[in-house]
Design an enzyme around this catalytic site. Structure first.
Site, PDB file in Angstrom:
ATOM      1  CG  MET A   1      43.069  38.748  50.484  1.00  0.00           C
ATOM      2  SD  MET A   1      42.149  40.296  50.386  1.00  0.00           S
ATOM      3  CE  MET A   1      42.198  40.805  52.106  1.00  0.00           C
ATOM      4  CB  CYS A   2      41.188  38.460  44.031  1.00  0.00           C
ATOM      5  SG  CYS A   2      39.538  38.778  44.719  1.00  0.00           S
TER       6      CYS A   2
END
Length: 263
Positions: A1-2
């Site tokens: 995930m970012c």
């Protein structure tokens, strides 16, 4: 995930939020605290509004922590509205075109999450993007596809409704394909004047999202950039943050936005 950061308010230099704080976005690119992966090194991007109505973009595939150009530009660019994003790929290639934020006209968009089983529905999802918008597609990510589909659903007029319609479409394709993986959507959208942030997931486990408003501006972040929870409010699961000119910032639940229908 970012991990990402959005700001809207009085003009500030980007490095004051992107680079300087104790738990800045650059720090999070190497040491994220609330993500599935601690390292977000699959590229980065910044988007900002200057004197023109459409935003500027700088994106690259290098990790944010090792790009001297990012630090130099952030010290020089002063903006009233800007986005910054560090990427951890969920399957698509590490290319500049796949780095967030994405821009179209006066809009900026960035996303933390994924469409589960995206490779199995990608062709059908892309086929729903009108030709005029598909010509603007530069990368291969599910995030950019959702953004362009939302533009087709009337993002200019109703950003929340357009996003809800796009997610509902994606969920329908996932169900048809028998995909059990979740669709998770924590994202921020702006046209330079209004800002909308979403925290939604079909499994009730969306990526983290916080916000803080001061006398000078609004910051929306994946993780508090000072490393503290004090002074930050968490956008609740299923919540949408709305910042509109001349109105107080408010957070509404899925029942008030139509996102419940996207489940």
């Amino acid at each position: 995930m970012c991990r990402f950061l959005a700001y809207h308010g009085d003009p500030v230099y980007l490095d004051e939020l992107v680079c300087a704080p104790t738990h800045s976005l650059v720090h999070q690119s190497l040491h994220a605290a609330e993500a599935q992966t601690e390292t977000n090194g699959d590229g980065f991007g910044i988007g900002w509004y200057g004197e023109r109505p459409e935003p500027g973009l700088y994106r690259d595939v290098r990790p944010a922590w090792s790009d001297e150009n990012l630090r130099s530009l952030s010290r020089q660019i002063r903006a009233r509205t800007f986005f910054a994003h560090v990427r951890a790929s969920t399957g698509t290639a590490t290319t500049r075109a796949n780095c967030h934020p994405f821009a179209h006209g006066r809009h900026l968009f960035m996303h933390n999450g994924q469409i589960g089983g995206y490779a199995r529905i990608r062709r059908r999802l892309e086929a729903l993007i009108p030709d005029g918008l598909y010509d603007a597609r530069q990368g291969t990510t599910d995030s950019e596809a959702l953004f362009l589909l939302a533009l087709a659903h009337g993002l200019d007029r109703d950003p929340v409704g357009a996003m809800a319609a796009s997610l509902s479409t994606a969920r329908g394709l996932m169900r048809e394909a028998g995909i059990d993986e979740p669709l998770r959507f924590t994202a921020v959208l702006t046209d330079g004047e209004s800002l909308t942030a979403f925290r939604w997931a079909c499994d009730g486990r969306p990526p983290s999202l916080y916000w803080r408003e001061t006398g000078t501006g609004l910051a929306v972040v994946s993780e508090p950039i000072d490393g503290l929870r004090t002074g930050w409010a968490e956008v609740p699961k299923g919540g949408t943050l709305l910042a509109r000119p001349g109105q107080p910032v408010k957070v509404v639940g899925p029942g008030e936005t139509g996102f419940r229908a996207a489940a």
